[in-house]
Design a protein around this motif. Structure first.
Motif, PDB file in Angstrom:
ATOM      1  N   LEU A  82      51.759  70.652  42.017  1.00 57.68           N
ATOM      2  CA  LEU A  82      50.330  70.322  42.073  1.00 57.68           C
ATOM      3  C   LEU A  82      50.110  69.143  41.122  1.00 57.68           C
ATOM      4  O   LEU A  82      50.435  69.220  39.943  1.00 57.68           O
ATOM      5  CB  LEU A  82      49.510  71.542  41.641  1.00 57.68           C
ATOM      6  CG  LEU A  82      48.005  71.576  41.908  1.00 57.68           C
ATOM      7  CD1 LEU A  82      47.482  72.992  41.722  1.00 57.68           C
ATOM      8  CD2 LEU A  82      47.201  70.650  41.044  1.00 57.68           C
ATOM      9  N   ARG A 141      54.875  75.382  40.447  1.00 56.13           N
ATOM     10  CA  ARG A 141      55.027  76.809  40.724  1.00 56.13           C
ATOM     11  C   ARG A 141      56.521  77.067  40.909  1.00 56.13           C
ATOM     12  O   ARG A 141      57.122  76.618  41.885  1.00 56.13           O
ATOM     13  CB  ARG A 141      54.255  77.165  41.995  1.00 56.13           C
ATOM     14  CG  ARG A 141      54.127  78.646  42.230  1.00 56.13           C
ATOM     15  CD  ARG A 141      53.240  78.920  43.435  1.00 56.13           C
ATOM     16  NE  ARG A 141      52.973  80.341  43.541  1.00 56.13           N
ATOM     17  CZ  ARG A 141      52.270  80.886  44.528  1.00 56.13           C
ATOM     18  NH1 ARG A 141      51.771  80.123  45.480  1.00 56.13           N
ATOM     19  NH2 ARG A 141      52.063  82.191  44.555  1.00 56.13           N
ATOM     20  N   LEU A 156      51.877  82.066  36.727  1.00 52.09           N
ATOM     21  CA  LEU A 156      51.149  80.790  36.673  1.00 52.09           C
ATOM     22  C   LEU A 156      52.102  79.608  36.827  1.00 52.09           C
ATOM     23  O   LEU A 156      53.301  79.714  36.580  1.00 52.09           O
ATOM     24  CB  LEU A 156      50.413  80.668  35.330  1.00 52.09           C
ATOM     25  CG  LEU A 156      49.405  81.770  35.030  1.00 52.09           C
ATOM     26  CD1 LEU A 156      48.853  81.604  33.610  1.00 52.09           C
ATOM     27  CD2 LEU A 156      48.252  81.757  36.033  1.00 52.09           C
ATOM     28  N   ARG A 157      51.533  78.489  37.221  1.00 54.54           N
ATOM     29  CA  ARG A 157      52.304  77.243  37.267  1.00 54.54           C
ATOM     30  C   ARG A 157      52.666  76.830  35.844  1.00 54.54           C
ATOM     31  O   ARG A 157      52.038  77.258  34.887  1.00 54.54           O
ATOM     32  CB  ARG A 157      51.482  76.139  37.935  1.00 54.54           C
ATOM     33  CG  ARG A 157      51.315  76.326  39.430  1.00 54.54           C
ATOM     34  CD  ARG A 157      50.414  75.256  40.036  1.00 54.54           C
ATOM     35  NE  ARG A 157      50.229  75.511  41.456  1.00 54.54           N
ATOM     36  CZ  ARG A 157      51.014  75.011  42.415  1.00 54.54           C
ATOM     37  NH1 ARG A 157      51.986  74.179  42.113  1.00 54.54           N
ATOM     38  NH2 ARG A 157      50.802  75.312  43.672  1.00 54.54           N
ATOM     39  N   ARG A 158      53.677  75.963  35.747  1.00 51.12           N
ATOM     40  CA  ARG A 158      54.113  75.443  34.447  1.00 51.12           C
ATOM     41  C   ARG A 158      53.847  73.939  34.418  1.00 51.12           C
ATOM     42  O   ARG A 158      54.285  73.224  35.325  1.00 51.12           O
ATOM     43  CB  ARG A 158      55.613  75.689  34.251  1.00 51.12           C
ATOM     44  CG  ARG A 158      56.017  77.170  34.217  1.00 51.12           C
ATOM     45  CD  ARG A 158      55.544  77.813  32.920  1.00 51.12           C
ATOM     46  NE  ARG A 158      56.010  79.178  32.763  1.00 51.12           N
ATOM     47  CZ  ARG A 158      55.328  80.268  33.143  1.00 51.12           C
ATOM     48  NH1 ARG A 158      54.167  80.147  33.741  1.00 51.12           N
ATOM     49  NH2 ARG A 158      55.816  81.477  32.909  1.00 51.12           N
TER      50      ARG A 158
END
Lengths: 305, 253
Positions: free
Chosen positions: B90, B41, B50-52
């Motif tokens: 994550l 994030r 959104l996360r990458r």
């Protein structure tokens, strides 16, 4: 422990707090359980289930847009039979109301799914998805047709005693008419809103960014639309509303409740921070303590217009 | 799977426009495997939302490296993260490469940023297997050989090494490859993987390929990253959970 009462009622269903997880953003629970204590939540809504397994749409299914995302998953799911056999045993261990979301291509399929699932004790309520924007089968788009939505509600009502929630489409002119129709046909509550139809193009290839061409827009970009729709229903129809649309934190939850929601569903945020729903429950409690709110339900439709 | 804040220690430009980001993350370095990825994030704001996803590039003690280029707003923010600031990670996500097997030489095949997961794989295979790396890119700036061993380079414009793509380079070395007991590990653009699959099927080479697809969550709940299986026609596999590494025979590329 505080004395704040976070519980809310959705028809016959009492939730320990207003935080539910939205269909299609929680799978069948197992992945989310690694990040959030499901027992802490108000309820979880399964991925849409159809009578037979569905493969879903080919890639690309997802694209990010400003403060939001478009998705066209195409209701990929394991089907009712596999769900009961393979997914329910995991979900059964939790003490959290399980709501099954049902999607179908025909009215008979909605009825048949509900009839089969209602025999499972773990399932406490049904959310009927009459408004998925990404499935074209049969050329039907139930969500936009008042008569179809009324008939689905009536027929599903006839086969279950459990609470029925109808998930409404925002892609209509007057959402309150739909809320009124489903109430008259026996629904216990509505959830609002499903995603908004959107599209995005690659300007160099001139091709749509998702394979289905259009997709459902979700995320904070749609929150003001959702708040307006919840308010519209709240002012015109006496039915519990589950507010959905771009909730990113506890303040958004409070705002949805003030606008008329009895509970809310967290969706897109689960993709970004799957630990957020549990934290939001704590933060709601803190907010209530700080502001002398004894019952969170007192916020419902407390708007000062 | 963890959600963890890890401090950024260093951001280095290793090729033109190619960056290496180093974070301190003992919790992740102790469990992550080559080929697994992390979903980052880049901001707490709602844009980018959104996360990458980034594959783990290398692990050195408690330090973890990610490799990326600036492609949009997300990677732009990442390239300018202040040193010492926390990176919201994550992971680890996905399955990773299977290093086991009856082979003597690991053949690494990468195109462009597809080189990202291989420094860590190279490190893990050290002392266990021989390594041959075939690395391609459009121009010399896109050929990334950072921390790789025994590299043969290819560039589309001939500005570095073999003129042509990396699969053509493999073909030129076919006799050498056939003389060894090999297993291939690949990552790169879809066109490269498609040509590589054909090459592997024709020559009966075993190959694990790391695939890519737009995704929202990275751990299976959004169902956003389907990939067609060659063995099961009634369901898609998910790049994030069933992959991102697949036996190249098992997926439609």
């Amino acid at each position: 422990m505080s004395n704040v009462d976070l519980s809310v009622k959705i028809g016959s269903l009492t939730l320990r707090n207003p935080i539910m997880l939205a269909s299609g953003t929680v799978g069948y629970g197992n992945e989310m359980a690694e990040f959030t204590d499901l027992n802490k939540l108000g309820g979880i809504v399964t991925k849409s289930l159809s009578l037979k397994p569905r493969k879903g749409n080919p890639p690309q299914r997802i694209v990010e847009t400003p403060a939001g995302m478009l998705n066209a998953i195409g209701l990929a799911n394991v089907g009712v039979e596999v769900f009961l056999k393979e997914k329910i045993p995991f979900l059964r261990q939790f003490d959290v109301p399980l709501i099954c979301n049902i999607a179908a291509s025909t009215i008979d399929e909605y009825v048949e799914c509900t009839r089969i699932l209602t025999t499972e004790d773990t399932i406490k309520a049904f959310e009927i998805n009459v408004s998925c924007p990404n499935v074209k089968e049969g050329g039907l788009s139930f969500g936009n047709d008042l008569n179809s939505v009324a008939r689905i509600t009536e027929k599903v009502r006839a086969v279950t005693d459990k609470a029925i929630i109808i998930k409404l489409s925002p892609n209509v002119s007057y959402i309150a008419e739909f809320a009124k129709a489903v109430k008259e046909n026996g629904a216990d509550a509505v959830s609002a809103i499903n995603t908004l139809v959107g599209a995005a193009f690659n300007i160099f290839t001139r091709k749509p960014k998702i394979h289905n061409v259009t997709g459902g827009l979700s995320g904070p970009a749609i929150k003001p639309v959702a708040i307006a729709k919840v308010l519209e229903i709240s002012r015109q129809v006496d039915i519990p509303i589950i507010g959905i649309g771009g909730i990113m934190d506890w303040k958004d939850v409070i705002e949805f409740m003030i606008a008329g929601s009895s509970a809310v569903q967290i969706g897109t945020l689960n993709f970004i921070d799957p630990s957020a729903p549990g934290k939001i429950v704590n933060q709601l409690e803190e907010h209530c303590i700080k502001n002398g709110i004894e019952k969170i339900s007192s916020l419902i439709a407390s708007y000062q217009l | 799977m963890l959600i963890i804040n890890s401090p950024v220690e260093e951001i280095i430009e290793i090729n033109r426009h190619i960056y290496l980001l180093k974070v301190f993350s003992p919790q992740l370095t102790s469990i992550i495997k080559p080929g697994q990825f992390l979903n980052i994030r880049v901001t707490e704001r709602v844009y980018p939302l959104l996360r990458r996803p980034f594959s783990v590039c290398d692990v050195e003690g408690n330090h973890l490296y990610l490799m990326f280029n600036i492609l949009g707003e997300g990677t732009n923010i990442l390239a300018h993260k202040p040193i010492g600031s926390d990176l919201d990670i994550l992971g680890p996500l996905g399955n990773g490469f299977n290093l086991d097997g009856d082979y003597e030489t690991a053949v690494i095949v990468a195109g462009g940023l597809g080189a990202a997961p291989f420094p860590y794989l190279t490190r893990k295979l050290k002392g266990m297997k021989n390594i041959l790396s075939f690395i391609g890119g459009r121009t010399k700036d896109d050929v990334i050989t950072y921390n790789l061993k025994n590299v043969k380079e290819a560039s589309d414009d001939g500005s570095l090494g073999f003129r042509g793509n990396v699969v053509q380079l493999l073909n030129q070395n076919l006799e050498l490859l056939k003389a060894k007991k090999i297993k291939m590990f690949a990552c790169g653009p879809t066109v490269m993987l498609r040509a590589l699959k054909e090459f592997c099927l024709k020559n009966d080479f075993e190959c694990e390929a790391s695939t890519e697809c737009a995704m929202a969550c990275g751990f299976g709940i959004c169902q956003g990253c389907p990939i067609e299986s060659t063995t099961e026609s009634d369901r898609y596999l998910l790049v994030c959970k069933d992959g991102p590494v697949f036996n190249i025979k098992d997926v439609v590329i």
